[in-house]
Design a protein around this motif. Structure first.
Motif, mmCIF file in Angstrom:
data_model
loop_
_atom_site.group_PDB
_atom_site.id
_atom_site.type_symbol
_atom_site.label_atom_id
_atom_site.label_comp_id
_atom_site.label_asym_id
_atom_site.label_seq_id
_atom_site.Cartn_x
_atom_site.Cartn_y
_atom_site.Cartn_z
ATOM 1 N N TRP A 35 0.656 -1.299 -0.014
ATOM 2 C CA TRP A 35 0.098 -0.062 -0.101
ATOM 3 C C TRP A 35 0.993 1.335 0.165
ATOM 4 C CZ3 TRP A 35 -4.623 1.189 -1.217
ATOM 5 C CH2 TRP A 35 -5.047 2.494 -0.832
ATOM 6 N N HIS A 41 -4.039 -7.731 4.340
ATOM 7 C CA HIS A 41 -4.885 -6.946 3.112
ATOM 8 C C HIS A 41 -4.192 -7.153 1.754
ATOM 9 C CE1 HIS A 41 -5.854 -5.222 6.998
ATOM 10 N NE2 HIS A 41 -4.947 -4.474 7.186
ATOM 11 N N MET A 44 -11.032 -7.078 3.949
ATOM 12 C CA MET A 44 -10.917 -6.461 2.590
ATOM 13 C C MET A 44 -9.503 -6.882 1.897
ATOM 14 S SD MET A 44 -8.240 -3.867 3.213
ATOM 15 C CE MET A 44 -8.541 -2.282 3.127
ATOM 16 N N TRP A 51 -6.615 -4.657 -0.520
ATOM 17 C CA TRP A 51 -6.359 -3.255 -1.300
ATOM 18 C C TRP A 51 -6.745 -3.209 -2.633
ATOM 19 C CZ3 TRP A 51 -1.268 -4.144 1.636
ATOM 20 C CH2 TRP A 51 -1.419 -3.444 3.119
ATOM 21 N N TYR A 70 -13.240 -5.861 -5.221
ATOM 22 C CA TYR A 70 -13.412 -5.006 -4.194
ATOM 23 C C TYR A 70 -13.337 -3.441 -4.522
ATOM 24 C CZ TYR A 70 -12.633 -2.675 0.448
ATOM 25 O OH TYR A 70 -12.897 -1.713 1.672
ATOM 26 N N LYS A 86 -16.418 -0.723 -4.449
ATOM 27 C CA LYS A 86 -16.189 0.512 -3.861
ATOM 28 C C LYS A 86 -16.788 1.748 -5.015
ATOM 29 C CE LYS A 86 -12.244 0.287 -2.139
ATOM 30 N NZ LYS A 86 -10.854 0.780 -1.626
ATOM 31 N N SER A 111 -20.155 2.472 -5.091
ATOM 32 C CA SER A 111 -20.753 3.319 -3.559
ATOM 33 C C SER A 111 -21.157 1.971 -2.697
ATOM 34 C CB SER A 111 -21.804 4.222 -3.653
ATOM 35 O OG SER A 111 -21.314 5.416 -4.473
ATOM 36 N N ASP A 155 -11.854 -4.260 8.027
ATOM 37 C CA ASP A 155 -13.482 -3.890 8.138
ATOM 38 C C ASP A 155 -13.747 -2.459 7.907
ATOM 39 O OD1 ASP A 155 -12.209 -3.424 10.647
ATOM 40 O OD2 ASP A 155 -14.358 -3.221 11.538
ATOM 41 N N TRP A 156 -12.918 -1.368 8.245
ATOM 42 C CA TRP A 156 -13.115 -0.007 8.572
ATOM 43 C C TRP A 156 -13.604 0.592 7.242
ATOM 44 C CZ3 TRP A 156 -8.106 -2.271 8.424
ATOM 45 C CH2 TRP A 156 -7.544 -1.877 7.438
ATOM 46 N N GLU A 157 -13.476 0.222 6.137
ATOM 47 C CA GLU A 157 -13.919 1.239 4.945
ATOM 48 C C GLU A 157 -15.480 0.905 4.712
ATOM 49 O OE1 GLU A 157 -9.877 1.440 2.249
ATOM 50 O OE2 GLU A 157 -11.299 -0.043 1.800
ATOM 51 N N CYS A 158 -16.063 0.001 5.153
ATOM 52 C CA CYS A 158 -17.300 -0.364 4.877
ATOM 53 C C CYS A 158 -18.239 -0.770 6.067
ATOM 54 C CB CYS A 158 -17.472 -1.531 4.099
ATOM 55 S SG CYS A 158 -16.177 -1.460 2.482
ATOM 56 N N GLN A 174 -17.872 -0.865 9.899
ATOM 57 C CA GLN A 174 -17.603 0.782 10.506
ATOM 58 C C GLN A 174 -18.516 0.721 11.850
ATOM 59 O OE1 GLN A 174 -18.931 2.745 7.151
ATOM 60 N NE2 GLN A 174 -16.859 3.169 6.223
#
Length: 461
Positions: free
Chosen positions: A74, A134, A181, A183, A188, A192, A195, A227-230, A262
């Protein structure tokens, strides 16, 4: 004669048994529904709270460049940082891709029995291995990760399965870390861009992998991450957990953390991680775990690691004691090399913890927070308990060998001793009703541990 259909039979006439119907008293197993209101009521299996100490293992393709951190890909290609780009230009040819690191993740010196022996000697009661970080590379032959798994590429071995077998021979609980997730997975990225109105990635990658891990390896713990992005509705987390608790082959023993979407951390799931290296300052009202790493700067192995980056043994044991006193578990991370070796400095730290636990483990394993968790005068004392037995753990030896503590209330039958030594200690009270404990008059070499000594008090209030 045929076996009676119930345990209660009355002989009425001759040898003719009359079978009396008895209504079953067995309770119908509870069914959890796919919502947090229901799932959050599931009792946490007791083994986890009793375990107290575990080892975390971050191992994957990121162990090949072994520079910066396990987020290497990343920081190189996702949100590029100059240092990572310079590293690649200096040490690798033009056109080299992250996938090219895969064959170099050899694990050729990985001996699961040796790892398991080390973890057992450390005193760890559970081990959590990264099955997939990731980057998406799986440490088992995942059917949904073709040519990007440890069976097809690199080791050509089932790393998850091999370590699990070795740990279970030693009665160590086995946990599996899994990132929801990835990257750079195309599906994926599509979700995103849509949306999150589509779930192509979840339905074809994430959830099939989780079900496969559970059915294939039957872990004692699932350590979810990424998990934090969704939101959890995108991940289908509650549906998976309802199946896990109701119908999976590990429904009665499995433990999960709180990283399922989230807003879930510190709110929903099994026990709470809340955030990496979480350190509450007072007793939480929910079971929790502190995860931290021996290398302060990374969870994965780094070739640029310095001795000053390594947590001292004193600091590790201090964190362990504080965590357990506040009702938590302590999960300590190491990062093996791409070849499957565990750096000697990591081995030394783990073995030091094991030696301390050999003496002081009674004050750690299967304990509960006491009514007072900590008191501080000239030194800090941490408390744990088992019934009417209270343990006081102090990191620094007091002046004149007299430990002064205020919280325990003695009785006529109170006895005090030091863990690792025979015989009772003398004690008295001062004018303010503080407890004065006379510690053994020995040189440092004669004490059972080098720091973090424990006095055991029975029949105190």
């Amino acid at each position: 004669m045929r076996e009676p259909k119930c345990w209660l039979c009355l002989v009425v006439t001759g040898l003719v048994p009359v079978v009396v119907s008895v209504k079953s008293t067995l309770a119908t197993p509870r069914r959890y529904t796919a919502d947090w209101v229901s799932l959050d009521t599931r009792p946490l299996p007791s083994w986890f709270d009793e375990a107290k100490f575990g080892v975390f293992v971050h191992w994957g393709v990121f162990s090949v460049p072994a520079w910066g951190s396990e987020w290497f890909w990343w920081h190189w290609k996702g949100q590029p940082q100059a240092g990572y780009e310079q590293f690649m230009r200096r040490y690798y040819p033009p056109g080299f891709s992250y996938a090219d690191f895969g064959p170099q993740f050899t694990a050729r010196f990985f001996r699961p029995e040796q790892w398991a022996d080390l973890f057992e000697a450390s005193g760890a009661k559970y081990v959590v291995l990264t099955t997939k970080h990731h980057e998406g590379f799986t440490n088992w032959p995942s059917p949904t990760s073709w040519n990007w798994n440890s069976k097809d590429v690199g080791p050509h071995r089932d790393l998850v399965g091999e370590l699990g077998a070795a740990l279970r021979e030693r009665n160590i609980r086995y946990g599996l870390y899994h990132s929801l997730m990835e990257w750079f997975h195309p599906l994926y990225i599509i979700d995103k861009k849509n949306s999150l109105k589509t779930q192509h990635f979840v339905n074809t990658k994430t959830m099939p992998e989780l079900y496969h891990l559970v059915n294939s390896y039957r872990p004692d713990l699932i350590w979810s991450d990424g998990d934090w992005e969704c939101p959890d509705t995108y991940w289908n987390s509650t549906s998976f957990l309802a199946w896990l608790y109701n119908d999976s082959p590990i429904k009665d023993e499995v433990v999960v953390n709180d990283r399922w979407g989230q807003g879930c951390s510190c709110n929903h799931g099994g026990y709470f991680n809340c955030q990496d290296k979480y350190k509450p300052e007072k007793l939480p009202d929910h079971k929790w775990e502190m995860c931290t790493s021996i290398d302060r700067k990374s969870w994965g192995y780094r070739c640029d690691m310095l001795l000053s980056d390594i947590l001292p043994a004193f600091e590790i044991i201090k964190e362990l004691v504080k965590t357990v006193s506040l009702g938590g578990n302590y999960l300590l991370n190491i990062g093996p090399t791409r070849d499957g070796l565990i750096d000697p400095i990591f081995q030394e730290r783990l073995l030091t913890i094991g030696k301390w636990l050999n003496v002081s483990g009674e004050a750690i394993y299967s304990t509960r927070p006491w009514r007072v968790q900590m008191e501080k005068d000239k030194r800090t004392v941490w408390y744990t308990s088992k019934g009417t037995t209270v343990y006081a753990i102090f990191m620094h030896w007091p002046e004149h060998g007299i430990l002064k503590i205020k919280s325990p209330k003695t009785t006529e039958s109170t006895k005090i001793m030091m863990l690792g030594m025979h015989g009772n200690l003398k004690w008295s009270k001062d004018s303010k009703d503080s407890l004065l404990i006379t510690l053994p008059s020995l040189p440092p070499s004669g004490l059972p541990v080098k720091f973090a000594w424990t006095v055991k008090m029975t029949n105190v209030k």
